[in-house]
Design a protein around this motif. Structure first.
Motif, PDB file in Angstrom:
ATOM      1  N   UNK A   1      12.025  59.763  68.454  1.00  0.00           N
ATOM      2  CA  UNK A   1      12.620  59.305  69.713  1.00  0.00           C
ATOM      3  C   UNK A   1      11.695  58.317  70.409  1.00  0.00           C
ATOM      4  N   UNK A   2      10.408  58.648  70.453  1.00  0.00           N
ATOM      5  CA  UNK A   2       9.427  57.754  71.070  1.00  0.00           C
ATOM      6  C   UNK A   2       9.424  56.407  70.356  1.00  0.00           C
ATOM      7  N   UNK A   3       9.463  56.432  69.045  1.00  0.00           N
ATOM      8  CA  UNK A   3       9.493  55.190  68.269  1.00  0.00           C
ATOM      9  C   UNK A   3      10.729  54.363  68.607  1.00  0.00           C
ATOM     10  N   UNK A   4      11.888  55.006  68.717  1.00  0.00           N
ATOM     11  CA  UNK A   4      13.115  54.269  69.052  1.00  0.00           C
ATOM     12  C   UNK A   4      13.016  53.632  70.438  1.00  0.00           C
ATOM     13  N   UNK A   5      12.474  54.362  71.396  1.00  0.00           N
ATOM     14  CA  UNK A   5      12.321  53.814  72.753  1.00  0.00           C
ATOM     15  C   UNK A   5      11.356  52.632  72.731  1.00  0.00           C
ATOM     16  N   UNK A   6      10.225  52.797  72.054  1.00  0.00           N
ATOM     17  CA  UNK A   6       9.247  51.701  72.000  1.00  0.00           C
ATOM     18  C   UNK A   6       9.841  50.467  71.309  1.00  0.00           C
ATOM     19  N   UNK A   7      10.572  50.672  70.233  1.00  0.00           N
ATOM     20  CA  UNK A   7      11.194  49.546  69.522  1.00  0.00           C
ATOM     21  C   UNK A   7      12.241  48.859  70.397  1.00  0.00           C
ATOM     22  N   UNK A   8      13.007  49.632  71.138  1.00  0.00           N
ATOM     23  CA  UNK A   8      14.006  49.049  72.035  1.00  0.00           C
ATOM     24  C   UNK A   8      13.336  48.229  73.132  1.00  0.00           C
TER      25      UNK A   8
END
Length: 163
Positions: free
Chosen positions: A136-143
């Motif tokens: 989830x953290x990775x998805x937020x950072x990528x977004x």
């Protein structure tokens, strides 16, 4: 809400960014310690990794773009790596003044050594953390990264965090 007051999501983003800055600094220090014995720093390791991950040889400007880094800083590191025989510069058929950067055999071996050191370190650091939370953290950072790229991050950077 007026334009000078952070929304709840704006506050959360600011807190997240500040924590990411602290984490980034700690990761760089830990990375420097991890690869010091093989003659690397975190910065050199990142450049070798970016070159290794590239589908084809790239000029410094493209490497810097892929890293989200300053071209001049990447150029300085590439020059150091070339001096040490870890990368080589090859003629670029598309641009005479922008040579292509490639790993030498020594550079590939050094990068592989770094990754062998990184594996147990990453496994230990991740122990006890939820894979779902990290994803989830990775998805937020990528977004956020995509948003900054599309918004023109240089225009946004000066107003992103309080001084």
């Amino acid at each position: 809400m007026d334009k000078d007051t952070l929304t709840p999501s704006g506050k959360a983003l600011t807190d997240l960014a500040l924590e990411l800055f602290r984490l980034n600094n700690r990761l760089l220090v830990a990375g420097d310690r991890l690869v010091a014995g093989i003659g690397l720093t975190s910065a050199r390791w990142k450049v070798l990794g970016t070159i290794s991950a590239s589908e084809r040889p790239q000029p410094v400007a493209w490497l810097a773009r892929d890293m989200g880094a300053n071209r001049q800083n990447v150029q300085r590191i590439v020059n150091d790596l070339a001096h040490e025989g870890l990368v080589a510069l090859q003629p670029n058929p598309h641009h005479r003044r922008a040579p292509l950067v490639v790993l030498t055999d020594a550079g590939a071996r050094t990068f592989e050594q770094a990754m062998r050191l990184q594996t147990p370190w990453a496994n230990d650091l991740a122990d006890g953390l939820s894979v779902a939370d990290m994803e989830t953290t990775l998805r937020v950072m990528a977004a956020l990264a995509r948003k900054l790229e599309s918004d023109g991050e240089s225009a946004q950077a000066s107003t992103f965090l309080p001084v």
